[in-house]
Scaffold this motif. Structure first.
Motif, short mmCIF file in Angstrom:
data_model
loop_
_atom_site.label_atom_id
_atom_site.label_comp_id
_atom_site.label_asym_id
_atom_site.label_seq_id
_atom_site.Cartn_x
_atom_site.Cartn_y
_atom_site.Cartn_z
N THR A 1 0.82 -1.22 0.00
CA THR A 1 0.00 0.00 0.00
C THR A 1 0.85 1.27 0.00
N HIS A 2 2.13 1.14 0.37
CA HIS A 2 3.04 2.28 0.30
C HIS A 2 4.47 1.78 0.44
N SER B 1 -2.40 -1.86 -5.56
CA SER B 1 -3.50 -1.36 -4.74
C SER B 1 -3.78 0.11 -5.07
N GLU C 1 -4.19 2.53 -3.05
CA GLU C 1 -3.37 3.38 -2.18
C GLU C 1 -1.95 3.52 -2.72
N PHE C 2 -1.39 2.42 -3.18
CA PHE C 2 -0.04 2.44 -3.71
C PHE C 2 0.00 3.21 -5.03
N GLN D 1 -1.93 5.66 -5.83
CA GLN D 1 -2.04 7.07 -5.46
C GLN D 1 -0.69 7.61 -4.96
N GLN D 2 0.01 6.81 -4.13
CA GLN D 2 1.31 7.25 -3.62
C GLN D 2 2.29 7.48 -4.77
#
Length: 193
Positions: free
Chosen positions: A52-53, A165, A167-168, A170-171
């Motif tokens: 996720t990050h 993901s 979230e990832f 987006q990062q």
């Protein structure tokens, strides 16, 4: 990325026309990661499933070192070999090289210092994937060639891998935003990544 490549090409082929296809840097990074996995040591089994990050501070240290090395004459191959010493269990470090090579603005200036703008055509690869006839028309025009419509336009190198993901994604999108903005400003061209 090869140091002094643009200068060497200018010396030997001053009238060459250069076509550069740029892929969305997030997609290029992920694709490069899985390509590395396909050709690497069989013990390299990391995937991006569930990530996720990542620690971008680690990435920036490695990216800065890569570009410093390249500017001082270390070859692209030597940089890659140096990066293979990274501990493969740290996903942040493992992705660092892939992320660094997707910072396109870092290596564009050497090309425009050597060649006039009219000798370089920069296209988003998404245009080629989504509308091959129109993109090829641009290329034919750039090269001064007659347009030839093909009976079909196939992707001969498709690869499948799991999506990352949200979230990832987006990062990474946020991470590349300043590099992409600098690139768009430098080229006077929008990529909408």
């Amino acid at each position: 990325m090869q140091p002094h490549l643009a200068q060497s090409l200018r010396h030997w082929f001053p009238d060459i026309k250069i076509i550069i296809l740029l892929r969305n840097p997030v997609q290029r990074t992920i694709s490069d990661f899985y390509q590395r996995q396909n050709i690497s040591d069989p013990t390299f089994t990391q995937t991006l499933d569930g990530v996720t990050h990542i620690d971008l501070a680690k990435v920036d240290v490695i990216a800065d070192q890569l570009y410093t090395d390249l500017k001082t004459g270390v070859s692209w191959l030597q940089c890659l070999l140096k990066q293979q010493t990274i501990v493969q269990t740290d996903i942040s470090l493992n992705l660092a090289r892939n992320l660094a090579f997707s910072q396109y603005i870092r290596y564009f200036p050497q090309w425009f210092e050597q060649f006039p703008r009219e000798q370089i055509l920069v296209l988003p690869s998404e245009d080629l994937f989504q509308n091959p006839p129109a993109t090829l028309q641009q290329i034919y025009t750039f090269l001064g060639l007659e347009h030839h419509r093909l009976p079909e336009y196939r992707n001969l190198n498709p690869r499948q891998y799991n999506a990352i993901s949200p979230e990832f994604n987006q990062q990474l999108t946020e991470y590349f935003r300043p590099y992409n903005q600098q690139l768009e400003d430098y080229l006077g061209q929008n990529f909408n990544w």
